[in-house]
Write a protein that holds these residues in place. Structure first.
Motif, short mmCIF file in Angstrom:
data_model
loop_
_atom_site.label_atom_id
_atom_site.label_comp_id
_atom_site.label_asym_id
_atom_site.label_seq_id
_atom_site.Cartn_x
_atom_site.Cartn_y
_atom_site.Cartn_z
N GLY A 57 -37.49 -39.36 -43.72
CA GLY A 57 -37.18 -38.66 -44.95
C GLY A 57 -35.68 -38.59 -45.15
N SER A 58 -35.22 -38.73 -46.40
CA SER A 58 -33.78 -38.83 -46.65
C SER A 58 -33.25 -37.76 -47.60
CB SER A 58 -33.45 -40.21 -47.20
OG SER A 58 -34.28 -40.53 -48.31
N GLY B 108 -36.97 -31.78 -51.14
CA GLY B 108 -37.35 -33.17 -51.42
C GLY B 108 -36.90 -33.62 -52.79
N ARG C 257 -38.05 -39.21 -52.63
CA ARG C 257 -37.66 -39.06 -51.23
C ARG C 257 -38.27 -37.79 -50.65
NH1 ARG C 257 -33.38 -42.02 -53.40
NH2 ARG C 257 -32.21 -43.32 -51.93
N THR C 258 -38.67 -37.86 -49.40
CA THR C 258 -39.15 -36.67 -48.70
C THR C 258 -38.00 -36.03 -47.92
OG1 THR C 258 -39.87 -38.00 -46.81
CG2 THR C 258 -41.50 -37.56 -48.53
N GLN C 259 -38.28 -34.86 -47.33
CA GLN C 259 -37.22 -34.08 -46.70
C GLN C 259 -36.78 -34.67 -45.36
OE1 GLN C 259 -38.00 -29.61 -47.69
NE2 GLN C 259 -39.92 -30.69 -48.06
N SER C 260 -35.51 -34.48 -45.07
CA SER C 260 -34.78 -35.19 -44.03
C SER C 260 -35.39 -35.15 -42.63
CB SER C 260 -33.36 -34.61 -43.98
OG SER C 260 -32.62 -35.14 -42.91
N SER C 261 -35.57 -36.34 -42.06
CA SER C 261 -36.07 -36.49 -40.69
C SER C 261 -35.93 -37.95 -40.29
CB SER C 261 -37.55 -36.08 -40.62
OG SER C 261 -38.06 -36.22 -39.31
N SER D 230 -39.83 -32.22 -40.63
CA SER D 230 -39.74 -31.71 -41.99
C SER D 230 -41.11 -31.22 -42.49
CB SER D 230 -39.19 -32.78 -42.93
OG SER D 230 -40.22 -33.47 -43.60
N ASP E 230 -42.61 -32.33 -44.82
CA ASP E 230 -43.30 -33.52 -45.31
C ASP E 230 -43.79 -34.43 -44.18
OD1 ASP E 230 -42.74 -32.85 -48.04
OD2 ASP E 230 -40.70 -33.59 -47.76
N GLN F 66 -45.00 -38.43 -44.09
CA GLN F 66 -44.09 -39.37 -43.44
C GLN F 66 -44.79 -40.16 -42.35
OE1 GLN F 66 -41.05 -36.61 -42.27
NE2 GLN F 66 -39.98 -36.70 -44.23
N ASP G 55 -36.28 -43.35 -47.74
CA ASP G 55 -37.44 -43.21 -46.88
C ASP G 55 -37.96 -44.59 -46.47
OD1 ASP G 55 -37.00 -40.65 -47.79
OD2 ASP G 55 -39.12 -40.19 -48.08
#
Length: 309
Positions: free
Chosen positions: A7-8, A13, A37-41, A57, A59, A63, A303
């Protein structure tokens, strides 16, 4: 070393569920220059089988389902995630641990201050103890007398990890919000001892220190905070009052911004932004701000992006 960007985006998100800014509206309308984009990971592996998850995250389920390398394949119940490493206790970096409860027991690497927040204000450790043994705390030993340490994790024995306490901020629910302690937020230098390849990961880089710049300069690739374009971006758009610095993030623009920090790195360093807020104009690939990044040789993570170092 293999690096998979799960996730980026920053917290919420992209698009954020309750946001109608130009970016979020545009991605809902299907504009080709804006990708969700999903949440950072991120996840890191040395063998393509066992993966170290860096931040869990909200999400994480989506992911994992979008990442074949992490699919279960060795048994009826399985996962490619071998361990978890947390850079902070922010909700958008830790609440995915709730989704991973069926995979407990699970080793989680974090500092004492993060463990404290996740045992009290947001008590994931005691809560998940009811699922097959819950979370096993593996300490990253930072303290007032020790702002930096180097360690290894069992899933990636050839990987040398250096953790550095960053000048950022504690989560809004933490009693240390506004006066963070050592270990509330980490920058991580990963070095493959076989190939020599290295990555610096710092999604919450509020005020780069001399030590942080030193680690970034050592890395072949830096994957760092791209949350906001302007420090007062939220106020400019009329959707918030907190500045980037108050939240613990260094804005991209300005004489002392992240672009300037990245320009100071060796020419051979690959520069990539992650943890990008839904309001940031660089999310639009046709924007003037994105063109500025292109001229500076700075990439924007997405992502599913993969790196090999």
């Amino acid at each position: 070393m293999q690096v998979l960007i799960l996730g980026s985006a920053a917290g919420g998100g992209f698009p954020q569920w309750n946001c109608n800014c130009a970016n979020c509206r545009g991605v809902r309308l299907g504009r080709a220059s804006l990708r969700p984009r999903t949440q950072s990971s991120i996840a890191i592996s040395m063998d393509g089988e066992r993966w170290l998850l860096c931040n869990a995250s909200p999400d994480i389920r989506a992911q994992l389902n979008a990442s074949p390398a992490l699919f279960p394949r060795r048994g009826l119940r399985d996962t490619g995630i071998a361990e978890v490493l947390l850079v902070d206790a922010q909700i958008d970096h830790v609440s995915g641990l709730l989704t991973l409860r069926e995979g407990c027991p699970l080793d989680v690497w974090c500092t004492p201050s993060v463990h404290d927040d996740l045992s009290s204000g947001f008590p994931l450790f005691p809560m998940l103890s009811h699922w097959n043994g819950g979370l096993n705390w593996r300490e990253i030993p930072l303290s007032d007398d020790k702002r930096r340490c180097t360690f290894q994790v069992p899933s990636c024995p050839e990987l040398e990890i250096t953790a550095l306490s960053l000048h950022s901020n504690a989560p809004p629910y933490s009693p240390r919000r506004g006066s963070p302690a050592v270990g509330d937020n980490l920058g991580l230098l990963f070095r493959d001892r076989l190939t020599g390849g290295s990555l610096f990961y710092g999604p919450g880089l509020g005020q780069p220190s001399h030590e942080a710049r030193e680690l970034m300069a050592k890395a072949d690739c830096v994957l760092v905070d791209g949350t906001l374009w302007h420090d007062d971006e939220m106020g400019r758009l009329g959707i918030g009052h907190a500045t980037g610095r108050e939240m613990g993030h260094l804005a991209l623009a300005g004489e002392s911004g992240m672009i300037a920090e990245l320009d100071a790195l060796p020419e051979t360093t690959r520069r990539i932004l992650i943890h990008i807020n839904n309001t940031n104009p660089v999310l639009d690939e046709t924007s003037a701000e994105r063109a500025v990044l292109d001229r500076h040789g700075i990439e924007v993570a997405h992502d599913g992006m993969r790196l090999t170092l």
